[in-house]
Design a protein around this motif. Structure first.
Motif, PDB file in Angstrom:
ATOM      1  N   PHE A   1       0.844  -1.192   0.000  1.00 34.53           N
ATOM      2  CA  PHE A   1       0.000   0.000   0.000  1.00 34.53           C
ATOM      3  C   PHE A   1       0.881   1.244   0.000  1.00 34.53           C
ATOM      4  O   PHE A   1       1.880   1.280   0.718  1.00 34.53           O
ATOM      5  CB  PHE A   1      -0.914   0.014   1.235  1.00 34.53           C
ATOM      6  CG  PHE A   1      -1.927  -1.082   1.234  1.00 34.53           C
ATOM      7  CD1 PHE A   1      -3.161  -0.878   0.625  1.00 34.53           C
ATOM      8  CD2 PHE A   1      -1.645  -2.325   1.798  1.00 34.53           C
ATOM      9  CE1 PHE A   1      -4.098  -1.908   0.616  1.00 34.53           C
ATOM     10  CE2 PHE A   1      -2.586  -3.340   1.777  1.00 34.53           C
ATOM     11  CZ  PHE A   1      -3.820  -3.145   1.188  1.00 34.53           C
ATOM     12  N   ASP A   2       0.506   2.203  -0.814  1.00 36.01           N
ATOM     13  CA  ASP A   2       1.254   3.457  -0.842  1.00 36.01           C
ATOM     14  C   ASP A   2       0.288   4.597  -0.563  1.00 36.01           C
ATOM     15  O   ASP A   2      -0.650   4.842  -1.329  1.00 36.01           O
ATOM     16  CB  ASP A   2       1.915   3.637  -2.230  1.00 36.01           C
ATOM     17  CG  ASP A   2       2.725   4.917  -2.295  1.00 36.01           C
ATOM     18  OD1 ASP A   2       2.989   5.507  -1.219  1.00 36.01           O
ATOM     19  OD2 ASP A   2       3.084   5.332  -3.408  1.00 36.01           O
ATOM     20  N   ASP A   3       0.518   5.273   0.548  1.00 37.09           N
ATOM     21  CA  ASP A   3      -0.312   6.435   0.885  1.00 37.09           C
ATOM     22  C   ASP A   3       0.326   7.648   0.210  1.00 37.09           C
ATOM     23  O   ASP A   3       1.258   8.243   0.738  1.00 37.09           O
ATOM     24  CB  ASP A   3      -0.344   6.602   2.410  1.00 37.09           C
ATOM     25  CG  ASP A   3      -1.287   7.715   2.823  1.00 37.09           C
ATOM     26  OD1 ASP A   3      -1.976   8.280   1.936  1.00 37.09           O
ATOM     27  OD2 ASP A   3      -1.323   8.041   4.018  1.00 37.09           O
ATOM     28  N   GLU A   4      -0.148   7.992  -0.982  1.00 38.29           N
ATOM     29  CA  GLU A   4       0.552   8.971  -1.822  1.00 38.29           C
ATOM     30  C   GLU A   4       0.626  10.357  -1.177  1.00 38.29           C
ATOM     31  O   GLU A   4       1.676  10.992  -1.155  1.00 38.29           O
ATOM     32  CB  GLU A   4      -0.148   9.081  -3.184  1.00 38.29           C
ATOM     33  CG  GLU A   4       0.044   7.859  -4.045  1.00 38.29           C
ATOM     34  CD  GLU A   4      -0.710   7.958  -5.356  1.00 38.29           C
ATOM     35  OE1 GLU A   4      -1.410   8.963  -5.571  1.00 38.29           O
ATOM     36  OE2 GLU A   4      -0.583   7.020  -6.160  1.00 38.29           O
ATOM     37  N   ALA A   5      -0.485  10.832  -0.705  1.00 38.09           N
ATOM     38  CA  ALA A   5      -0.493  12.183  -0.164  1.00 38.09           C
ATOM     39  C   ALA A   5      -0.034  12.215   1.293  1.00 38.09           C
ATOM     40  O   ALA A   5       0.399  13.247   1.778  1.00 38.09           O
ATOM     41  CB  ALA A   5      -1.891  12.776  -0.275  1.00 38.09           C
TER      42      ALA A   5
END
Lengths: 310, 563
Positions: B403-407
């Motif tokens: 999972f990548d939490d972009e913001a």
């Protein structure tokens, strides 16, 4: 456009020749621009000529008039110049509808041989007459206004070379003895000068560039005639290649330092440098001759103008 | 002694001086009398004039040039005055003057006047071409436009002259018919304002917003319930004019004539004019019924007085409704439900064609470079808050998911409802909406919820705020998206930024403020502490639902931005 030059026997003969010229000149007849004679009176000492010009398309009615009179005792032989908005057969020369009242533009002539130049079309006539070594001039008729006929229908200019009290000898050298291209008057903001224009509102507007204080003075009047009012005109020369530059003569009005009106230009009349120039010279522009005229007796650089002889 | 003879010159008429003394040498004398000789008696010599006039001078021939002047621009051409006629809205026959001026110093002939698109337009006056215009001759044509004809007027009159010259008169305008079917207010009336913006979002959640439309589109939608004559009129309005532009009264903005106005009058007294949709150059409708109405054009507005461009065609009694009007086009399919053979109901939607710019104005003070909306929403409807994350799931299907939490922060969306109870509120809210321009311009928006509970007195000059522990210092710690707050107390309202947070105990934490309070605030003086969020609208289209002509319900979606 009709042009005629010649030598009239005297001031009365000059007016008779003008009358014949305006009403019968073949060029005017051919263009259907001949002027209509409304009244011609020739008494022993006075003449009255009232005319109506038809405009270029025959749709205008332009009323101009000349009255000659003399006083041999005082030695003056005058033309009074006037214009109006109609003709009333019952009324005198000075009481025609809408005429100038008070002092009029005039020409101060003499009772001797007078070389003259007449140029006319259906809108206006320009008269130049040479009295001794002085030049007298008149402009009767419409200018070319910077407006449409609907906006400014009657731009009538009555221009002469003398104004003031009636009866003045041609030898007067005061500021009221000036041509309509660079007019003057004894006093500042005088209500009558040698250049009177019937303005867009129907009132007669005097134009003035000089007045008399200790001597003839140039001033920034409310209604100057450009470029005669321009202060550096006295250093105005011919172009580098020797040709002379003819500038239009524009009637203007300064309401405030930031608000000016331009009424229009004189038709066929231009300012020209007097540098190395003399009255009677002919300047050719695009094949048309222009007669150089001096402002009455004045011969400085700024005192010359040119009249298109066509 | 010599004796000389002498003479006395005739010094005077007497000839001999009165007093003289003869020299002794002179023995005698004789007086000399004038004339001395016969020749002297030829008295005075007169000159004769040799006639040399006129004086001739040496002449030279010179070359010259003439300076062009304004006269060269002004003359030597044909002038059509005016060169372009904008008839505006042709709602009654219009007459205008056209001046054709031949400013050539020679005659010009009009060979033909060719008209294109001149449906319902008549140019009359001077004789038909070919027609000669003399030098400097001006003729006035009379130009009339009937209100019957093509809905959009775009006509050209080409004056063709000898020599190939051509002058074109362009005439524009439009013809309108009043859509006088009034709304059924039991369903209210929906006004829709639509901006257009493009939002370019970066990987980290920051964004660039571009306004694409200068003026918001505007539309009206309302239901109607009609009977008898009005139904037949509606059908014919739809039949004949369905594709054209109607003059649509703005039903929400009406008022009534207080006094009779007579035919020929040019002024209407409309007390509410400054607050509603009248604008110079726009239209107004005098309305008594679907059949009996008149559209007028407004020249200017001064307070509550409308000055009309044309005189009224008939007189109107006091009590006649006066409404501003817009040019509008019917959109989509209009369904007419026949309830009985004489009763019909239905709904129609109009898009406004003559858009004008609404002046933008903020509804509150400014804080940190952005305006602040301090206008609590209407709690009669719940406020929905949505927590969105820019979360990318990397799932190959075989191993564990990544999972990548972009913001790195949530995007908080809110759905707020406002009930605007009167005209001043509605006007202010419209101006606030205009200042937002859809999604483009953000503002500070309080959460309007009690987000923190103050637990100790805040002394004057103190820059710390002790609140009940909500885990702020542990989880949020002055994150750029949640660090500004509004402190509402009975001693005043304060806007502050939280610069740091410390957990004091399990019960309390301390928030450091960027600026101390200038008064002492006790715990029971605190009314509400809400977070301030920099937010923008999350929609370009806004619907104003008019419950009545002075009550509006609006629902807006917002989303937060990093501040």
């Amino acid at each position: 456009m009709a042009f005629e030059t010649g030598v009239a026997a005297n001031y009365r003969d000059l007016l008779e020749r003008l009358r014949t010229f305006l009403t019968k000149h073949p060029a005017l007849l051919a263009a259907n621009q001949q002027w209509t004679e409304l009244r011609w009176v020739s008494d022993a000492t006075t003449q009255e000529l009232l005319l109506r010009a038809p405009g270029l398309a025959g749709a205008d009615e332009i009323y101009c008039s000349v009255r000659s009179y003399e006083n041999p005792t005082s030695g003056y032989y005058m033309w009074d110049l006037n214009g109006g908005i109609g003709f009333s057969p019952a009324d005198t020369f000075y009481a025609q509808p809408g005429t100038l009242t008070g002092w009029l533009p005039m020409m101060s002539l003499w009772n001797e041989a007078t070389p003259y130049w007449f140029v006319a079309n259906g809108r206006r006539v320009v008269v130049v007459a040479k009295v001794s070594t002085l030049y007298q001039a008149a402009y009767l008729g419409f200018i070319l206004p910077y407006a449409t006929p609907g906006q400014y229908p009657y731009p009538l200019l009555i221009g002469g070379s003398m104004t003031g009290q009636r009866g003045r000898r041609h030898s007067i050298t005061g500021p009221n003895h000036r041509h309509f291209v660079d007019p003057g008057e004894d006093a500042q903001n005088a209500s009558s000068t040698a250049t009177m224009l019937r303005g867009p509102a129907g009132a007669w507007l005097p134009f003035q560039n000089t007045y008399s204080s200790t001597s003839e003075s140039r001033y920034d009047s409310a209604r100057p005639v450009w470029p005669g009012s321009y202060s550096y005109l006295s250093v105005f020369r011919e172009a580098l290649d020797g040709t002379y530059v003819l500038m239009p003569i524009v009637l203007s009005q300064g309401n405030s330092p930031s608000d000016h009106d331009l009424f229009g230009e004189l038709d066929g009349v231009y300012q020209v440098s007097g540098f190395n120039n003399a009255a009677g010279n002919l300047i050719q522009v695009n094949g048309v001759d222009h007669l150089v005229v001096q402002n009455v007796f004045r011969t400085s650089v700024r005192d010359y103008w040119a009249l298109r002889l066509a | 002694m010599a004796a000389f003879a002498g003479i006395v010159a005739p010094g005077s008429a007497v000839g001999e001086p009165v007093h003289y003394e003869r020299a002794r040498g002179i023995s005698g004398y004789r007086p000399v009398r004038y004339p001395f000789a016969a020749a002297d008696s030829v008295s005075p010599l007169a000159g004769t004039r040799g006639e040399a006039r006129p004086i001739s001078e040496p002449h030279r021939r010179l070359a010259g040039v003439r300076v062009p002047s304004f006269a060269d621009d002004w003359y030597h051409r044909i002038h059509l005055l005016p060169p372009r006629i904008d008839l505006g809205n042709v709602i009654s026959p219009i007459e205008r003057r056209l001046e054709v001026w031949n400013a050539h110093l020679q005659e010009q002939t009009v060979l033909a006047i060719e008209a294109t698109g001149a449906d319902g337009l008549v140019l009359s006056g001077p004789p038909a071409p070919p027609l000669a215009f003399g030098a400097l001759q001006s003729r006035t044509y009379s130009f009339s436009a009937s209100h019957r004809g093509a809905p959009v007027i775009n006509a050209q009159f080409a004056f063709r002259f000898t020599g190939g010259g051509e002058m074109r008169l362009t005439v524009t305008g439009r013809r309108v018919v009043v859509f006088g079917i009034r709304p059924d207010w039991s369903d209210g009336l929906t006004e829709r304002l639509e901006w257009l913006s493009e939002v370019l979002e970066a990987h980290d959640g920051s964004e660039q917003r571009i306004r694409l439309r200068q003026l918001p589109r505007r539309s009206f939608e309302y239901s109607w319930l009609l009977d008898g004559q009005d139904v037949r009129l509606l059908e014919h309005l739809l039949f004949a004019w369905g594709a054209r532009i109607y003059c649509l009264p703005v039903w929400t903005d009406g008022s009534q004539l207080l006094q009779d106005v007579a035919a020929g009058g040019r002024e209407l007294v409309v007390p509410n004019a400054p607050h509603v949709d009248y604008h110079p150059g726009g239209m107004a409708v005098l309305w008594r019924s679907a059949v009996e109405n008149e559209a007028v054009e407004i020249a200017s507005i001064d307070g509550g007085v409308l000055t009309l461009t044309l005189a009224l065609g008939r007189s109107w009694p006091a009590g006649t409704r006066v409404l501003p009007a817009r040019l509008a086009r019917l959109e989509g399919t209009t369904t007419v439900r026949r309830v009985t053979d004489t009763i019909a109901s239905g709904r129609s939607r109009f898009t406004v064609e003559d858009l004008t710019a609404a002046a933008g104005s903020e509804a509150g003070s400014a804080y940190r470079g952005y305006a602040l909306l301090d206008w609590p929403p209407d709690w009669s409807e719940e406020i929905d808050v949505s927590w969105q994350r820019k979360l990318t799931v990397i799932d190959q299907g075989t191993g564990t998911r990544g999972f990548d939490d972009e913001a790195g922060a949530p995007q908080v969306g809110r759905r707020l409802t406002w009930l605007l109870p009167n005209r001043p509120h509605i006007t202010a809210f419209r101006q606030w909406l205009a200042a937002r321009a859809g999604r483009v311009h953000p503002c500070w928006l309080p959460t309007f919820t009690s987000d923190l509970q103050v637990s100790r007195v805040v002394v004057s000059g103190g820059s710390g705020l002790v609140v009940l522990n909500t885990g702020y210092s542990r989880f949020v710690a002055a994150h750029p998206q949640r660090r500004d707050l509004v402190l509402r107390t009975t001693a005043g309202t304060f806007f502050r930024r939280v610069t740091g947070a410390d957990e004091l105990s399990v019960e309390e934490e301390l928030l450091s403020l960027d600026e101390p309070l200038d008064v002492t605030v006790t715990v029971d003086q605190v009314l509400q502490v809400s977070w301030l969020e920099l937010a923008r609208l999350d929609q370009d289209a806004v619907e104003l639902f008019w419950e009545t002509d002075s009550v509006v319900r609006v629902q807006l979606s917002t989303r937060t931005l990093p501040s």
